[in-house]
Each structure stands twice: as C-alpha cells, then as structure tokens.
Design a protein around this motif. Sequence first.
Motif, PDB file in Angstrom:
ATOM      1  N   VAL A 114       2.309   9.318 -38.177  1.00 35.78           N
ATOM      2  CA  VAL A 114       1.466  10.472 -37.842  1.00 35.78           C
ATOM      3  C   VAL A 114       1.227  11.331 -39.079  1.00 35.78           C
ATOM      4  CG1 VAL A 114       1.304  12.563 -36.452  1.00 35.78           C
ATOM      5  CG2 VAL A 114       2.268  10.484 -35.461  1.00 35.78           C
ATOM      6  N   GLN A 115       2.289  11.599 -39.848  1.00 36.13           N
ATOM      7  CA  GLN A 115       2.148  12.401 -41.063  1.00 36.13           C
ATOM      8  C   GLN A 115       1.222  11.715 -42.069  1.00 36.13           C
ATOM      9  OE1 GLN A 115       4.871  11.656 -39.449  1.00 36.13           O
ATOM     10  NE2 GLN A 115       6.392  13.306 -39.486  1.00 36.13           N
ATOM     11  N   LEU A 116       1.328  10.382 -42.161  1.00 38.62           N
ATOM     12  CA  LEU A 116       0.474   9.632 -43.088  1.00 38.62           C
ATOM     13  C   LEU A 116      -0.992   9.752 -42.689  1.00 38.62           C
ATOM     14  CD1 LEU A 116       0.016   7.618 -45.405  1.00 38.62           C
ATOM     15  CD2 LEU A 116       0.461   5.775 -43.751  1.00 38.62           C
ATOM     16  N   ARG A 117      -1.277   9.565 -41.395  1.00 43.53           N
ATOM     17  CA  ARG A 117      -2.670   9.639 -40.935  1.00 43.53           C
ATOM     18  C   ARG A 117      -3.226  11.055 -41.090  1.00 43.53           C
ATOM     19  NH1 ARG A 117      -3.030   4.634 -41.916  1.00 43.53           N
ATOM     20  NH2 ARG A 117      -1.815   3.309 -40.516  1.00 43.53           N
ATOM     21  N   LEU A 118      -2.394  12.049 -40.834  1.00 42.73           N
ATOM     22  CA  LEU A 118      -2.840  13.434 -41.011  1.00 42.73           C
ATOM     23  C   LEU A 118      -3.149  13.719 -42.477  1.00 42.73           C
ATOM     24  CD1 LEU A 118      -3.349  16.259 -39.873  1.00 42.73           C
ATOM     25  CD2 LEU A 118      -0.907  16.729 -40.115  1.00 42.73           C
TER      26      LEU A 118
ATOM     27  N   GLY B 270      -6.841   7.857 -41.683  1.00 42.95           N
ATOM     28  CA  GLY B 270      -7.056   9.152 -41.045  1.00 42.95           C
ATOM     29  C   GLY B 270      -6.611   9.156 -39.592  1.00 42.95           C
ATOM     30  N   LEU B 271      -6.841  10.289 -38.946  1.00 42.04           N
ATOM     31  CA  LEU B 271      -6.429  10.442 -37.553  1.00 42.04           C
ATOM     32  C   LEU B 271      -7.226   9.552 -36.615  1.00 42.04           C
ATOM     33  CD1 LEU B 271      -6.002  14.337 -37.487  1.00 42.04           C
ATOM     34  CD2 LEU B 271      -4.191  12.614 -37.441  1.00 42.04           C
TER      35      LEU B 271
ATOM     36  N   GLN C 123      -3.983  11.523 -44.774  1.00 46.61           N
ATOM     37  CA  GLN C 123      -5.193  10.782 -45.124  1.00 46.61           C
ATOM     38  C   GLN C 123      -6.438  11.542 -44.659  1.00 46.61           C
ATOM     39  OE1 GLN C 123      -4.500   7.007 -43.207  1.00 46.61           O
ATOM     40  NE2 GLN C 123      -3.581   6.089 -45.025  1.00 46.61           N
ATOM     41  N   HIS C 124      -6.365  12.129 -43.474  1.00 49.22           N
ATOM     42  CA  HIS C 124      -7.501  12.868 -42.924  1.00 49.22           C
ATOM     43  C   HIS C 124      -7.802  14.098 -43.779  1.00 49.22           C
ATOM     44  CE1 HIS C 124      -9.931  12.961 -39.143  1.00 49.22           C
ATOM     45  NE2 HIS C 124     -10.194  14.179 -39.583  1.00 49.22           N
ATOM     46  N   VAL C 125      -6.762  14.820 -44.145  1.00 49.74           N
ATOM     47  CA  VAL C 125      -6.945  16.009 -44.983  1.00 49.74           C
ATOM     48  C   VAL C 125      -7.527  15.612 -46.339  1.00 49.74           C
ATOM     49  CG1 VAL C 125      -5.735  17.861 -46.210  1.00 49.74           C
ATOM     50  CG2 VAL C 125      -5.129  17.333 -43.838  1.00 49.74           C
ATOM     51  N   LYS C 126      -7.018  14.515 -46.893  1.00 52.44           N
ATOM     52  CA  LYS C 126      -7.500  14.076 -48.208  1.00 52.44           C
ATOM     53  C   LYS C 126      -8.963  13.634 -48.144  1.00 52.44           C
ATOM     54  CE  LYS C 126      -5.439  10.501 -50.035  1.00 52.44           C
ATOM     55  NZ  LYS C 126      -4.428   9.661 -50.747  1.00 52.44           N
ATOM     56  N   LEU C 127      -9.332  12.911 -47.106  1.00 47.58           N
ATOM     57  CA  LEU C 127     -10.731  12.513 -46.943  1.00 47.58           C
ATOM     58  C   LEU C 127     -11.640  13.733 -46.850  1.00 47.58           C
ATOM     59  CD1 LEU C 127     -10.369   9.603 -44.340  1.00 47.58           C
ATOM     60  CD2 LEU C 127     -11.199   9.367 -46.683  1.00 47.58           C
ATOM     61  N   THR C 128     -11.213  14.730 -46.069  1.00 47.68           N
ATOM     62  CA  THR C 128     -12.011  15.945 -45.909  1.00 47.68           C
ATOM     63  C   THR C 128     -12.134  16.703 -47.225  1.00 47.68           C
ATOM     64  OG1 THR C 128     -11.284  16.135 -43.604  1.00 47.68           O
ATOM     65  CG2 THR C 128     -12.212  18.103 -44.634  1.00 47.68           C
ATOM     66  N   ALA C 129     -11.025  16.848 -47.944  1.00 50.89           N
ATOM     67  CA  ALA C 129     -11.043  17.622 -49.190  1.00 50.89           C
ATOM     68  C   ALA C 129     -11.893  16.940 -50.257  1.00 50.89           C
ATOM     69  CB  ALA C 129      -9.612  17.814 -49.694  1.00 50.89           C
ATOM     70  N   ILE C 130     -11.719  15.637 -50.422  1.00 51.21           N
ATOM     71  CA  ILE C 130     -12.462  14.920 -51.468  1.00 51.21           C
ATOM     72  C   ILE C 130     -13.959  14.924 -51.157  1.00 51.21           C
ATOM     73  CG2 ILE C 130     -12.819  12.684 -52.567  1.00 51.21           C
ATOM     74  CD1 ILE C 130      -9.838  12.148 -52.195  1.00 51.21           C
ATOM     75  N   SER C 131     -14.315  14.636 -49.915  1.00 46.12           N
ATOM     76  CA  SER C 131     -15.743  14.599 -49.556  1.00 46.12           C
ATOM     77  C   SER C 131     -16.385  15.977 -49.702  1.00 46.12           C
ATOM     78  CB  SER C 131     -15.911  14.079 -48.127  1.00 46.12           C
ATOM     79  OG  SER C 131     -15.233  14.910 -47.207  1.00 46.12           O
ATOM     80  N   THR C 132     -15.666  17.034 -49.324  1.00 48.09           N
ATOM     81  CA  THR C 132     -16.217  18.386 -49.464  1.00 48.09           C
ATOM     82  C   THR C 132     -16.379  18.760 -50.927  1.00 48.09           C
ATOM     83  OG1 THR C 132     -15.142  19.031 -47.388  1.00 48.09           O
ATOM     84  CG2 THR C 132     -15.917  20.807 -48.819  1.00 48.09           C
ATOM     85  N   PHE C 133     -15.435  18.332 -51.771  1.00 49.66           N
ATOM     86  CA  PHE C 133     -15.558  18.580 -53.204  1.00 49.66           C
ATOM     87  C   PHE C 133     -16.849  17.967 -53.754  1.00 49.66           C
ATOM     88  CE2 PHE C 133     -14.959  16.712 -57.445  1.00 49.66           C
ATOM     89  CZ  PHE C 133     -14.792  17.861 -58.203  1.00 49.66           C
TER      90      PHE C 133
END
Length: 263
Positions: free
Chosen positions: A63-67, A213-214, A69-79
């Motif tokens: 669960v921590q890994l998927r969370l 991700g989640l 990954q989700h945060v990282k996908l969101t941060a990188i794409s928003t950057f």
Amino acid sequence: MTYEVEEEAPAPPSGPVRRGRVPWRKLVVMPVVLAVVLVVTYVWISNARLDTIAENSLAGGNVQLRLWQHVKLTAISTFWVLLIAVPLGIALTRRGLSRAAPVATAVANVGQATPAIGLLALLVIWLGIGPSTAIVGMVVYAVLPVLSNTVAGLRAIDPQLVEAARGIGMSATARLLRVELPLAVPLILAGVRTALVLNVGTATLATFGGGGGLGDLITSGIQTQRMAVLVLGSVLTVVLALLVDWLASLAELALTPRGLGVG
C-alpha cells in the motif's frame, strides 16, 4: 457655568492584532475530515475478515509503495505541465506569437477532450509500457487548464498598467516579472490547482500502462472481487485528491499578492 465633557478615546487593544490571510477554518476543517476518513477506513479494514489474497494485496508495504508511486506520478507530471504550459502561455501573449494562441489552445483542448484511457492506450502502443508513458499521458491531459489560465490571466491585465510600467522605463522582462505575472497569479494558480486534481485522478489509470500507483489496488480489488482492497485504493485516491486540492488552495491564498482576492 457649562462644562464640556470630552469623550474618552476607545482603549487600544490589549495585544497585537494579527490579520491572517488564511481563515482558521480553512486550515483545520479539511485535515480533520480527511483524518477521520482515514481512521474509519483503517478501523474497518483492521476488523474485516481478510483472506490470503486480500492480505497479500495489502501486506509487505504494498500500500505504501502504491501510494508513493501515485504521489510521484502526480508530482512529476505537474512539474512538466508547469514547465510547458506557463512559458508557452507567456509566449502566446507576446506580440509575435499572439495569433497562434487559438491554435495552441485548440491543440491542448484536443488532448483533454480525448478520453484518458484511450489516450493512454495510444501512448502505450507508441511509447511502450512504463511510468514514463503514464506521465506523458497525464501531461497531455492536464496542460490545458494551466495554459488557458495563463493566457487569460495575462490578457486580462489593464493595458494602461503595462503602459505605465513602460513609461517609467521598465524593460519587457521587468514588466513581465514585476507587473504582469503578479497580476495574473490568481488565474494561473487556479489552473495549476485544477491540473493537480486532474493528475491525481488520471494517475489511477497509470496501472493500465504499467505505471503503478493506487490504480493497482483498485484494479486488483475489482479483478479478485476483494472489497477491502478496492475500498482502500479508492479511499486513498479520494483523500489524496482532496489533500492536494486543499494544499493548492492554501498556496493560492499565500502566493496571491495583497489586494487581489482569490475567488
């Protein structure tokens, strides 16, 4: 004999008056609500009867890994959205490229009008499976709000203010950084806030392109018909979206120059 009665001046406040820009309710209510939702979900899953399949899906730090990954996908794409959309929006408001603004906005609109899952499928065929493919799809899907709001914010500035800045000898760069961008900040930040929430939601589809991700938890819960796994993945996605929106709203209030209210 008459006497003049002087009115007493009101007593000064006993302590310094602090005028915070962020209401305390905005700082407290949303985190409390999200914390309650997480606690209730945790208690429910802890007391639920999980079989081996559900336990394996939730154990081992999955669960921590998927969370993460989700945060990282969101941060990188928003950057990348900010890196592309804000400079492009600025360029499209300059004299040389202003005529290209409708074309660029139309192209960005095509990216968002395309169903996210269909766009991701096309990118998988073109780029292959992996997190980078998911990030490209998320950038294409979320670039429109930031681009259109940047263009709209800069175009909404009173031309007389820009002319006044030019009249006192400001260079084009100084006018942009010290006059135009600060005045356009509310609209630009509103676009960034929208893009962040879009990216959190779109990141759940990264699972279909091997991005993790989640969405992995959600699809696993659907495929194996394990309600606890499905509910946990869905709740974490919703909580993350609301948390990101809350943080973005605080940044919107903090970064907006005084005198320019945020709606």
